[in-house]
Design a protein around this motif. Structure first.
Motif, PDB file in Angstrom:
ATOM      1  N   LYS A   1       0.876  -1.180   0.121  1.00  0.00           N
ATOM      2  CA  LYS A   1      -0.018  -0.059   0.032  1.00  0.00           C
ATOM      3  C   LYS A   1       0.921   1.240  -0.133  1.00  0.00           C
ATOM      4  CE  LYS A   1      -3.895  -2.142   2.136  1.00  0.00           C
ATOM      5  NZ  LYS A   1      -4.664  -2.728   3.529  1.00  0.00           N
TER       6      LYS A   1
ATOM      7  N   ILE B   1      -9.788  14.103  -0.289  1.00  0.00           N
ATOM      8  CA  ILE B   1      -9.954  12.796  -0.544  1.00  0.00           C
ATOM      9  C   ILE B   1     -11.331  12.320  -0.128  1.00  0.00           C
ATOM     10  CG2 ILE B   1      -9.235  10.339  -0.026  1.00  0.00           C
ATOM     11  CD1 ILE B   1      -6.538  11.853   1.138  1.00  0.00           C
TER      12      ILE B   1
ATOM     13  N   VAL C   1     -13.582   8.980   0.409  1.00  0.00           N
ATOM     14  CA  VAL C   1     -13.700   7.579   0.530  1.00  0.00           C
ATOM     15  C   VAL C   1     -14.802   6.908   0.242  1.00  0.00           C
ATOM     16  CG1 VAL C   1     -12.853   5.797   2.147  1.00  0.00           C
ATOM     17  CG2 VAL C   1     -11.713   7.930   2.222  1.00  0.00           C
TER      18      VAL C   1
ATOM     19  N   GLY D   1     -12.713   1.842  -0.262  1.00  0.00           N
ATOM     20  CA  GLY D   1     -11.712   2.790   0.706  1.00  0.00           C
ATOM     21  C   GLY D   1     -11.780   1.811   2.169  1.00  0.00           C
TER      22      GLY D   1
ATOM     23  N   ASP E   1     -10.954   7.514  -3.413  1.00  0.00           N
ATOM     24  CA  ASP E   1     -10.615   6.235  -2.949  1.00  0.00           C
ATOM     25  C   ASP E   1     -11.646   5.214  -2.971  1.00  0.00           C
ATOM     26  OD1 ASP E   1      -8.603   4.171  -2.214  1.00  0.00           O
ATOM     27  OD2 ASP E   1      -8.980   4.599  -0.026  1.00  0.00           O
TER      28      ASP E   1
ATOM     29  N   SER F   1       1.812   6.584  -7.136  1.00  0.00           N
ATOM     30  CA  SER F   1       0.608   6.934  -7.805  1.00  0.00           C
ATOM     31  C   SER F   1       0.568   8.331  -8.342  1.00  0.00           C
ATOM     32  CB  SER F   1      -0.491   7.151  -6.502  1.00  0.00           C
ATOM     33  OG  SER F   1      -0.108   8.217  -5.729  1.00  0.00           O
TER      34      SER F   1
ATOM     35  N   ILE G   1      -5.588   3.357   2.625  1.00  0.00           N
ATOM     36  CA  ILE G   1      -4.867   4.245   1.559  1.00  0.00           C
ATOM     37  C   ILE G   1      -5.160   5.604   1.777  1.00  0.00           C
ATOM     38  CG2 ILE G   1      -5.172   4.735  -0.839  1.00  0.00           C
ATOM     39  CD1 ILE G   1      -3.767   1.957  -0.176  1.00  0.00           C
ATOM     40  N   ALA G   2      -6.397   6.064   2.382  1.00  0.00           N
ATOM     41  CA  ALA G   2      -6.681   7.577   2.471  1.00  0.00           C
ATOM     42  C   ALA G   2      -5.624   8.171   3.652  1.00  0.00           C
ATOM     43  CB  ALA G   2      -8.294   7.732   3.012  1.00  0.00           C
TER      44      ALA G   2
ATOM     45  N   THR H   1      -8.121   5.686  -6.738  1.00  0.00           N
ATOM     46  CA  THR H   1      -7.385   4.810  -6.145  1.00  0.00           C
ATOM     47  C   THR H   1      -8.425   3.699  -6.085  1.00  0.00           C
ATOM     48  OG1 THR H   1      -7.295   5.661  -4.158  1.00  0.00           O
ATOM     49  CG2 THR H   1      -5.450   6.072  -5.692  1.00  0.00           C
TER      50      THR H   1
END
Length: 251
Positions: free
Chosen positions: A52, A91, A93, A72, A69, A59, A77-78, A138
């Motif tokens: 990750k 971001i 999610v 998520g 994301d 990215s 990842i966030a 993502t």
């Protein structure tokens, strides 16, 4: 009399009606939400944390970017993306499973990561955003659980801004035949027993192992992304292909 059989899709190694898959996958992830990190540790020998980090590092996400994301879940990842986009970025999610979103939101709040984050329950096949909304999308360890992957990839392309990129981190096809046999033994003989021992849930872990084998391999997924409208699609194998990063651009 209508003899037409209902359209089916795979749920692990089982064939199920398309309309049932979303519910069945939802039951799996509701079951494993509280032990999601343990699940990933058992499935990846603990290496998922490094995968990750590498995923975010390559990215191309920059300060001020707006990132979606998908899948998520628990916010892994966030949390890695937040310092990259900075205070000027955002971001969102997204996850189809409310239990996963709840775990992630609580975890991030406990860490003091609140500003610049939005949490949205959604279906990746029908994203509730306008065209050209995001600099990057993502998706880590989620695409294999989507019923209609082609539809999801096309909608990801739709919501990206021109020049934006999609990045998919997913279990893939192991490249070494010997290592593949060892990996199969771990996945089908060891993993369900560990799931039963540590999480009291062998069936969900069995499904997750099966879902990896049913997921398109590296070249197939690359072709799917190209058909969805992405250009310059490249593939990066990690850990001998246990996982792969697929990256494509919207032009």
């Amino acid at each position: 009399m209508n003899d037409q059989q209902p359209k089916t899709t795979h749920f692990g190694f089982r064939d199920v009606p398309v309309a049932d898959k979303q519910k069945l996958v939802g039951q799996v992830f509701t079951s494993v939400a509280s032990s999601y990190d343990l699940m990933n540790d058992l499935m990846s020998f603990g290496i998922h944390r490094l995968w990750k980090r590498h995923f975010v590092a390559v990215s191309g996400v920059r300060r001020g970017d707006r990132v979606l994301d998908l899948a998520g879940g628990t916010g892994d990842i966030a949390a890695l993306l937040k310092p990259v986009v900075g205070a000027d970025g955002e971001i969102i999610v997204g996850d189809i499973n409310a239990a996963m979103l709840g775990v992630g939101r609580d975890r991030m709040t406990d860490r003091g990561l609140v500003s610049g984050l939005r949490w949205t329950q959604l279906n990746a096949e029908a994203l509730p955003f306008p065209d050209n909304s995001f600099d990057a999308v993502t998706m880590a360890f989620g695409l294999r659980n989507v019923t209609d992957k082609d539809k999801a990839l096309a909608d990801i392309c739709r919501v990206l801004k021109p020049g934006g990129r999609a990045l998919v981190l997913e279990f893939s096809r192991v490249q070494s035949e010997l290592f593949s046999k060892l990996y199969d033994f771990h996945s089908f003989k060891v993993l369900p027993k560990l799931g039963q021992l540590f999480a009291g849930d062998a069936d969900s872990y069995q499904y997750l192992a099966e879902s990896i084998r049913k997921h398109p391999d590296q070249e197939t997924l690359k072709g799917m992304m190209e058909r969805a409208g992405f250009g310059r699609v490249d593939v990066r194998n990690l850990s001998n292909g246990i996982v792969a990063i697929h990256r494509g651009y919207k032009f």
